[in-house]
Scaffold this motif. Structure first.
Motif, mmCIF file in Angstrom:
data_model
loop_
_atom_site.group_PDB
_atom_site.id
_atom_site.type_symbol
_atom_site.label_atom_id
_atom_site.label_comp_id
_atom_site.label_asym_id
_atom_site.label_seq_id
_atom_site.Cartn_x
_atom_site.Cartn_y
_atom_site.Cartn_z
ATOM 1 N N GLN A 2 0.830 -1.195 0.000
ATOM 2 C CA GLN A 2 0.000 0.000 0.000
ATOM 3 C C GLN A 2 0.862 1.240 0.000
ATOM 4 O OE1 GLN A 2 -3.075 -0.150 3.180
ATOM 5 N NE2 GLN A 2 -4.191 0.823 1.527
ATOM 6 N N GLN A 3 0.697 2.084 -0.992
ATOM 7 C CA GLN A 3 1.498 3.299 -1.085
ATOM 8 C C GLN A 3 0.866 4.466 -0.341
ATOM 9 O OE1 GLN A 3 3.413 4.070 -4.943
ATOM 10 N NE2 GLN A 3 2.256 2.310 -5.715
ATOM 11 N N VAL A 4 -0.436 4.383 -0.108
ATOM 12 C CA VAL A 4 -1.144 5.408 0.661
ATOM 13 C C VAL A 4 -1.899 4.686 1.771
ATOM 14 C CG1 VAL A 4 -2.904 7.216 0.617
ATOM 15 C CG2 VAL A 4 -1.367 6.930 -1.329
ATOM 16 N N LYS A 5 -1.608 5.069 3.014
ATOM 17 C CA LYS A 5 -2.171 4.336 4.143
ATOM 18 C C LYS A 5 -2.990 5.247 5.040
ATOM 19 C CE LYS A 5 1.904 1.351 4.281
ATOM 20 N NZ LYS A 5 3.011 0.831 5.093
ATOM 21 N N GLN A 6 -4.184 4.796 5.344
ATOM 22 C CA GLN A 6 -5.001 5.448 6.347
ATOM 23 C C GLN A 6 -5.232 4.406 7.419
ATOM 24 O OE1 GLN A 6 -7.751 7.078 2.969
ATOM 25 N NE2 GLN A 6 -8.199 8.272 4.802
ATOM 26 N N ASN A 7 -4.527 4.537 8.506
ATOM 27 C CA ASN A 7 -4.481 3.469 9.499
ATOM 28 C C ASN A 7 -5.672 3.432 10.442
ATOM 29 O OD1 ASN A 7 -2.017 2.342 8.610
ATOM 30 N ND2 ASN A 7 -0.899 3.976 9.630
ATOM 31 N N SER A 8 -6.479 4.488 10.427
ATOM 32 C CA SER A 8 -7.664 4.483 11.282
ATOM 33 C C SER A 8 -8.888 4.232 10.423
ATOM 34 C CB SER A 8 -7.814 5.824 12.009
ATOM 35 O OG SER A 8 -6.721 6.062 12.849
ATOM 36 N N PRO A 9 -9.511 3.053 10.547
ATOM 37 C CA PRO A 9 -10.705 2.774 9.734
ATOM 38 C C PRO A 9 -11.888 3.652 10.124
ATOM 39 C CG PRO A 9 -9.828 0.769 10.713
ATOM 40 C CD PRO A 9 -9.113 1.907 11.352
ATOM 41 N N PHE A 89 -11.317 9.757 2.010
ATOM 42 C CA PHE A 89 -10.207 9.077 1.347
ATOM 43 C C PHE A 89 -9.073 10.073 1.110
ATOM 44 C CE2 PHE A 89 -11.950 4.989 0.439
ATOM 45 C CZ PHE A 89 -13.308 5.175 0.258
ATOM 46 N N CYS A 90 -7.889 9.646 1.445
ATOM 47 C CA CYS A 90 -6.679 10.357 1.101
ATOM 48 C C CYS A 90 -6.206 9.798 -0.245
ATOM 49 C CB CYS A 90 -5.641 10.098 2.194
ATOM 50 S SG CYS A 90 -4.002 10.727 1.881
ATOM 51 N N ALA A 91 -5.732 10.658 -1.127
ATOM 52 C CA ALA A 91 -5.255 10.210 -2.431
ATOM 53 C C ALA A 91 -4.006 10.985 -2.813
ATOM 54 C CB ALA A 91 -6.336 10.387 -3.499
ATOM 55 N N ALA A 92 -3.200 10.386 -3.665
ATOM 56 C CA ALA A 92 -1.953 11.023 -4.082
ATOM 57 C C ALA A 92 -1.704 10.767 -5.552
ATOM 58 C CB ALA A 92 -0.786 10.485 -3.249
ATOM 59 N N ARG A 93 -1.004 11.709 -6.189
ATOM 60 C CA ARG A 93 -0.644 11.511 -7.590
ATOM 61 C C ARG A 93 0.825 11.874 -7.763
ATOM 62 N NH1 ARG A 93 -4.503 15.894 -9.973
ATOM 63 N NH2 ARG A 93 -5.324 14.054 -11.024
ATOM 64 N N PHE A 104 -5.318 5.789 -3.921
ATOM 65 C CA PHE A 104 -6.153 6.074 -2.764
ATOM 66 C C PHE A 104 -5.761 5.219 -1.563
ATOM 67 C CE2 PHE A 104 -9.711 8.696 -4.255
ATOM 68 C CZ PHE A 104 -9.595 8.593 -5.632
ATOM 69 N N GLY A 105 -6.016 5.769 -0.372
ATOM 70 C CA GLY A 105 -5.976 4.969 0.838
ATOM 71 C C GLY A 105 -7.295 4.221 0.996
ATOM 72 N N LYS A 106 -7.407 3.439 2.076
ATOM 73 C CA LYS A 106 -8.602 2.631 2.290
ATOM 74 C C LYS A 106 -9.759 3.431 2.871
ATOM 75 C CE LYS A 106 -6.418 -1.865 2.949
ATOM 76 N NZ LYS A 106 -6.333 -3.068 3.820
ATOM 77 N N GLY B 40 -14.123 -2.540 1.607
ATOM 78 C CA GLY B 40 -13.098 -2.208 2.590
ATOM 79 C C GLY B 40 -11.834 -1.608 2.013
ATOM 80 N N GLN B 41 -11.853 -1.322 0.714
ATOM 81 C CA GLN B 41 -10.676 -0.765 0.053
ATOM 82 C C GLN B 41 -10.979 0.611 -0.517
ATOM 83 O OE1 GLN B 41 -7.731 -2.601 0.050
ATOM 84 N NE2 GLN B 41 -8.919 -4.025 1.299
#
Lengths: 114, 113
Positions: A2-9, A89-93, A104-106, B40-41
């Motif tokens: 995973q290149q973009v991580k959102q660790n808090s669901p 969602f966090c996203a990066a380009r 995108f993150g999860k 979930g993704q």
């Protein structure tokens, strides 16, 4: 990987307080970062963005902070409102070739309690 | 409305069947993207069109997936011999220019039984 991580669901916040959503990235080629908000049964909608040449961008109640050295960004919502309850969602380009492609993150589900 | 329109909103099919998902982008937007969001993704990139041509299809998972945009407007994502793992929400987005702000549709939820 995973290149973009959102660790808090998920995150719950009282109305009127600050919401802080976090995001980490691993790819050094990323130079533009975005936050999207998604309500159930709707597509993601653009919220706010930040270029890697800045460390802060503010738009009304929403502020995004970028720490390039830590490869970390955060979204602050102040004051939080019940209508802010959604998945963020966090996203990066990357810059250069492939700059159209968002990673995108999860997502983090924010619940603002009245 | 003037947003990105996707049809059908929901599609249930049996394993092995063929499926088409349609996207009608915002008028005048030259760039069109397909993303897939599994449970979930976050959304994952599938394919990008600039005009009529697929400029980047590197995100398509395998050769069962194909997308077209013959007149540079409406796009169709085609999935052959569907598998249960194809179950997801397929999101379409368009932008006025490459790397411009993406506007997403509501998605097509595909369920393969």
């Amino acid at each position: 990987d995973q290149q973009v991580k959102q660790n808090s669901p998920s995150l719950s916040v009282q109305e009127g307080r600050i919401s802080i959503l976090n995001c980490d990235y691993t790819n050094s080629m990323f130079d533009y970062f975005l936050w999207y908000k998604k309500y159930p049964a709707e597509g993601p909608t653009f919220l706010i963005s930040i270029s890697s040449i800045k460390d802060k961008n503010e738009d009304g109640r929403f502020t995004v902070f970028l720490n390039k050295s830590a490869k970390h960004l955060s979204l602050h919502i102040v004051p939080s409102q019940p209508g802010d309850s959604a998945v963020y969602f966090c996203a990066a380009r990357p810059f250069g070739a492939g700059s159209y492609q968002l990673t995108f993150g999860k997502g983090t589900k924010l619940s603002v309690i009245p | 409305g003037a947003g990105v329109s996707q049809t059908p909103s929901n599609k249930v099919t049996e394993k092995g069947k063929y499926v088409e998902l349609r996207c009608d982008p915002i008028s005048g937007h030259t760039a069109l993207y397909w993303y897939r969001q599994s449970l979930g993704q976050g959304p994952e990139f599938l394919i990008y069109f600039q005009g009529t041509g697929a400029a980047d299809d590197s995100g398509l998972p395998n050769d069962r997936f194909f997308a077209v945009r013959p007149e540079g407007s409406v796009s169709t994502l085609k999935i052959q011999r569907t598998e249960r793992g194809d179950s997801a929400v397929y999101l379409c987005a368009s932008s006025e220019t490459t790397a411009g702000e993406l506007f997403f549709g509501e998605g097509s939820r595909l369920t393969v039984l």
